[in-house]
Design an enzyme around this catalytic site. Structure first.
Site, PDB file in Angstrom:
ATOM      1  N   GLU A 113      -7.278  63.790  67.946  1.00 50.48           N
ATOM      2  CA  GLU A 113      -8.357  64.625  67.432  1.00 50.48           C
ATOM      3  C   GLU A 113      -8.824  65.526  68.559  1.00 50.48           C
ATOM      4  O   GLU A 113      -9.079  65.056  69.674  1.00 50.48           O
ATOM      5  CB  GLU A 113      -9.532  63.786  66.903  1.00 50.48           C
ATOM      6  CG  GLU A 113      -9.209  62.962  65.666  1.00 50.48           C
ATOM      7  CD  GLU A 113     -10.389  62.138  65.170  1.00 50.48           C
ATOM      8  OE1 GLU A 113     -11.536  62.493  65.516  1.00 50.48           O
ATOM      9  OE2 GLU A 113     -10.167  61.145  64.450  1.00 50.48           O
TER      10      GLU A 113
ATOM     11  N   GLU B  37     -10.159  54.358  65.384  1.00 50.17           N
ATOM     12  CA  GLU B  37     -11.471  53.994  65.908  1.00 50.17           C
ATOM     13  C   GLU B  37     -11.880  52.566  65.546  1.00 50.17           C
ATOM     14  O   GLU B  37     -12.938  52.333  64.969  1.00 50.17           O
ATOM     15  CB  GLU B  37     -12.513  55.016  65.425  1.00 50.17           C
ATOM     16  CG  GLU B  37     -12.284  56.367  66.059  1.00 50.17           C
ATOM     17  CD  GLU B  37     -13.247  57.446  65.595  1.00 50.17           C
ATOM     18  OE1 GLU B  37     -13.641  58.279  66.409  1.00 50.17           O
ATOM     19  OE2 GLU B  37     -13.592  57.457  64.395  1.00 50.17           O
TER      20      GLU B  37
END
Length: 1007
Positions: A523, A456
């Site tokens: 994820e 991220e």
């Protein structure tokens, strides 16, 4: 960078991140002799773990600036354990934030600025040098320290380092002495590196991994790079050994590879003339490494000089070949599917200072639940964890210590103008440093299949150069980075299409529209609170060749221990008065923070199992989805259940199915068992045949059931009771029972069997459940708010009575504060034995919307503190999380049926229930038996309202009642994500349809 003086300006300079540190290298234990290597106990390593002295200050100005000097009086310093986080030992407060930086809203900072309020801990350790290290070159290693450290030894500045999750090593040979060494370390909580370490975790600081001294002899194996490849089913071993020290004309390196029986597979001894030495052993007869069969070999590298053994190193070697071919990932020639989890290093007492025992428990737990892969979210883990992954068999995505989520993700939008590292070359060397630290330390682990550039951090040229570094320095692995999804200009960074929280239909769209890369969800299935509903929708995508699995977020709740009212409680963000905070968002594990499996794990175990069994009558289909092993390591048993009780079980037997094959077997079952008015279920259970590192023989691996003869017992009235139609109440009396229905209150108000009152409050309709974390994230409260108090304000509109031949019939009609299509009713049919047939009817609303649940809620005597039931279990289960739940007869206490999610929420439900019994300590109570269909039930010590009002378990009031819910339906719990994803439509109930709950209530008397 080299320097002989410390400089505080380094803290805010992203281009200064390592001063006087030694180059990164492999982790390879070094021993002084073969005996030491055999026993894995080195005399060349001295641990400095244990009690240190510390002074904690809120900022540098309040810290002792001269604590590093040898004559400094530190007698008033506190004690602190190393390894250990400062905040978990009472120095400063833990703070949990996810995307936002911990200083947001307190200081107006922009990269690479550092907060003015920057806590610093001044550590001191006094020690004597171990005799075995005297007269040797000595290095000092910090395996992990957050976030920036300045180091002094005996008054001399040694160095500075920032990367929290890989070793920082310094040469201290010129400054160390035999006795009374004074080691001083200043640990700053924040530095420019904090912009690179914005992981979703508790913000903790301190020396949280081990500290050690390493002795290096006159000739030392500095770095070892080993690659065990597989080419045409043969092993190809390549070794690169880098030496430091005095290379003489009589220096040698000997390498020997041994199998598990200590037989030499290959060996070579070579004179050393250069620092870098390479060896190659092609065409070896070996067994390949995989998670299913983690075959390892032991490599000994001996350094010899003047005919004398100088040192020996030993590491495990696995042979495997990993590649992308035709846009699909293959391990040893087979298409791989990652059945994975993301795993933070976490301990509820010690923070990120996890113990070896924690790691062993985790690895065994992963294997026991068919989890074959881990993404090290979002930093390199302790070396021991990778050793366990090699040994037990776990695939690993090893992730660089990089996350800068808060620099580009703002509230409700992406804004990368200040993104770190982006295209800003001020961050380039720092990021490459982190990538190199990880690669060099971890290169030799066969379990690692991918390098990840981080998490991220958007995308840009800096991360692009990190990817290039990985690909250049290790072509045997592929590179992963999800962030290119947000910036497709840098799509070449990642060798795989990796996404977060893509929903099944979005993934399927990618897979069916000419995909150019293999797909993984790095994820998915956000396991926050009561979650992991709908996992089956993801595992069903395995039918597409380029779908190659995913990694559930995440493995363990990040709940920290805190003493509340004299008792230790697990708490979450904000509970240390930490602000800003993201509260309970840290509670998203399959495992509770105290390392106990949550009910969610049962679904994962069932759906991740590589052995798929389908039972149809007397026919069993076994599909072996293992890539490399057959089913000979398992044994099976078949049994018959009648009304939930096991009445027959076979001897154990083998079923041979080769890897990647499917076979159908006929089962030999007795036909003489009585099936009259009984439910018959066939069951097959898969067991582990032999002891493994992670479980003993006989451990249950999987189960399949087939309901051969479904049977729901119907209500047959036993005779008409006495009915008293009073002015305010309707009374019904019979054989040692009495029922009262209040005309005024409009509900059943008394239920007595044998003079014992069981009903403590009048029943209510159940439309509302305590919101789950996923419900709150999806704003279900806003969408469905009208259902929260609908039952509370239901208004009686009519009562009808009928005398039937063998019973009495009472029907109550209600209206709700909003329009229904017809009457909402409860019908009671009561016979003389006190059997009460209950029919609750929901007529549907005039508007299309979702209905959280429908049924009845009863408040019973607290004495009914345990229950038995026949239905799906043993753990709680829901419409979208039935995998891993099996029909049977189960027992539980009401107290233990409350699932301890970090924040209290809906829990304890059982589905497809045929009957349940609420009993006191003498086995006396009531029985609820299905009629026409099965039902859902939960029995808890708290009401829906009490659970809904509590933010923590310890806020729940003392239990005074047993709260029984009987439901015709309840929507699923969801789990695609916890910030907006609704429960999938197939697991919801439209409110504009009719629903019926039917059951029979009867007494249970002591036998």
């Amino acid at each position: 960078m080299k320097s002989d003086k410390a400089n505080l300006e380094w803290l805010s300079d992203p281009e200064v991140f390592a001063v006087n540190t030694l180059p990164a290298h492999s982790f390879h234990p070094v021993y002084a002799s073969y005996d030491e290597a055999k026993n894995e106990k080195s005399s060349l390593v001295q641990s400095l773990d244990g009690a240190w002295r510390v002074e904690y200050a809120k900022n540098y100005q309040e810290s002792p600036s001269d604590f590093y000097k040898e004559n400094f009086d530190y007698s008033d310093f506190d004690y602190v354990e190393v390894p250990g986080n400062l905040e978990t030992q009472g120095f400063g407060n833990p703070q949990y934030v996810n995307i936002q930086y911990p200083w947001d809203g307190s200081e107006d900072l922009h990269p690479p600025m550092v907060p003015k309020n920057n806590p610093v801990a001044s550590y001191i350790k006094k020690f004597d040098l171990d005799p075995s290290l005297i007269s040797k070159r000595v290095s000092l290693t910090f395996d992990g320290a957050a976030t920036a450290i300045y180091v002094w030894l005996n008054g001399h500045f040694i160095g500075y380092s920032e990367d929290s999750f890989t070793p920082s090593e310094f040469d201290v040979t010129d400054f160390i002495r035999e006795k009374d060494n004074h080691l001083a370390v200043a640990v700053f909580k924040f530095s420019s590196a904090s912009w690179l370490e914005d992981q979703d975790f508790w913000r903790l600081s301190g020396i949280f991994r081990s500290v050690k001294l390493k002795g290096k002899k006159e000739l030392h194996l500095e770095d070892l790079r080993v690659n065990g490849d597989v080419i045409d089913d043969k092993g190809n071993l390549r070794i690169k050994a880098s030496l430091s020290g005095n290379i003489s004309l009589k220096s040698y390196i000997q390498v020997s590879l041994l199998n598990q029986e200590n037989k030499v597979i290959c060996s070579n001894k070579r004179k050393v003339t250069h620092a870098i030495n390479t060896f190659s052993f092609p065409q070896l007869n070996i067994k390949k490494w995989s998670a299913e069969a983690p075959h390892l070999y032991q490599l000994y590298v001996s350094v010899i000089s003047e005919g004398r053994l100088i040192e020996v190193s030993k590491i495990d070697v696995g042979f495997r070949h990993f590649e992308i071919k035709d846009k699909v990932m293959y391990l040893n020639g087979k298409r791989i599917i990652f059945k994975g989890v993301n795993r933070h290093e976490f301990n509820s007492r010690f923070g990120r200072s996890v113990t070896k025992e924690d790691m062993v428990w985790d690895i065994k737990n992963l294997k026991r639940n068919h989890i074959n892969a881990v993404r090290t979210s979002h930093y390199p883990n302790q070396t021991y964890f990778y050793e366990l992954c090699d040994k037990y068999g776990i695939y690993v995505i090893d992730e660089t210590n990089l996350e800068s989520h808060g620099t580009w993700q703002k509230v409700g939008k992406e804004d990368p103008k200040e993104n770190v590292p982006g295209n800003n070359n001020r961050w380039l060397k720092n990021c490459l440093f982190r990538a190199e630290n990880m690669l060099r330390r971890d290169f030799n682990h066969p379990s690692i299949l991918m390098w990840s550039c981080g998490n991220e951090s958007y995308a840009g040229s800096v991360i692009g150069k990190m990817a290039s570094f990985f690909k250049k320095n290790d072509p045997s692995r592929i590179v992963h980075y999800e962030g290119v999804f947000h910036n497709r200009a840098y799509d070449e960074i990642s060798d795989v299409e990796s996404r977060m929280y893509a929903r099944p239909e979005e993934i399927e769209e990618y897979l069916t529209e000419n995909p150019q890369k293999p797909y993984i969800s790095c994820e998915y299935m956000h396991a926050m609170g009561n979650s992991v509903g709908g996992l089956k929708l993801y595992t069903e995508l395995e039918k597409y060749p380029q779908y190659q699995g995913g990694f559930i977020w995440d493995y363990i709740d990040q709940g920290l221990e805190k003493k509340i009212n004299g008792h230790k409680q697990l708490v979450y963000g904000g509970d240390f008065d930490d602000r800003p905070t993201d509260y309970e968002f840290c509670g998203d594990g399959l495992v509770f923070a105290d390392r106990k499996n949550s009910p969610k794990m049962a679904a994962v175990k069932a759906l991740y199992n590589n052995v798929k069994m389908k039972l149809e009558n007397r026919s069993l289909t076994v599909k072996n989805e293992n890539l490399f092993i057959d089913t000979s390591q398992y044994y099976f048993k078949v049994s018959i259940l009648i009304n939930g009780e096991k009445v027959w079980e076979s001897q154990s037997f083998d079923l041979m199915v080769k890897a990647q094959e499917c076979k159908k077997f006929k089962l030999s079952l007795p036909r003489h068992l009585d099936k009259n008015k009984k439910e018959v279920i066939y069951q097959v259970v898969q067991y582990l045949k032999h002891d493994e590192l992670w479980a003993k023989s006989g451990y249950e691996l999987g189960r399949a059931q087939y309901v051969k003869d479904k049977f729901i017992e119907k209500y047959h009235p036993q005779g008409r009771p006495k009915l008293i139609n009073g002015d305010y109440n309707i009374g019904v009396e019979g054989d040692d029972f009495k029922v009262l229905i209040s005309k005024d209150q409009g509900h059943l108000v008394s239920l007595k069997y044998a003079g014992q009152e069981y009903l403590k409050k009048q029943p209510q309709f159940a439309f509302w459940r305590p919101l789950t974390d996923n419900d709150r994230g999806a704003k279900m409260g806003f969408e469905m708010a009208k259902w929260e108090n609908a039952a509370k304000y239901a208004k009686l509109t009519d009562i009808k009575l009928k005398y039937l031949t063998s019973s009495v019939w009472i029907k109550l009609a209600y209206e709700l504060p909003f329009a229904l299509c017809d009457e909402l009713t409860i019908t009671y049919q009561i016979d003389k034995k006190g059997f009460i047939n209950v029919h609750a009817h929901f007529p549907g609303t005039q508007q299309a919307e979702r209905l959280p649940e429908f049924g009845l809620s009863l408040v019973l005597s607290k004495k009914l503190d345990h229950f038995t039931y026949y239905g799906l279990g043993p753990q709680e289960n829901y419409l979208d999380r039935k995998a891993g739940a099996y029909f049977g007869k189960y027992k539980q206490t009401v107290k233990n049926n409350f699932t301890p999610y970090l924040r209290p929420q809906e829990c304890g439900n059982r589905s497809q229930v045929r009957y349940c019994e609420l009993l006191d300590e003498n086995g006396v109570g009531i029985r609820v038996q299905s009629d026409h269909n099965s039902f859902n039930f939960s029995a808890l010590p708290y009401s829906t309202e009490q659970i809904e009002m509590a933010d923590h378990f310890y806020e729940l009031p003392k239990s005074n009642f047993t709260y029984l819910k009987l439901l015709a339906n309840q929507m699923g719990v969801g789990g695609d994500d916890s910030w907006g994803a609704p429960v999938h439509s197939e697991y919801c109930f439209p409110a504009n349809m009719q629903y019926d709950l039917r059951f029979t209530l009867m007494p249970v008397y002591k036998l």
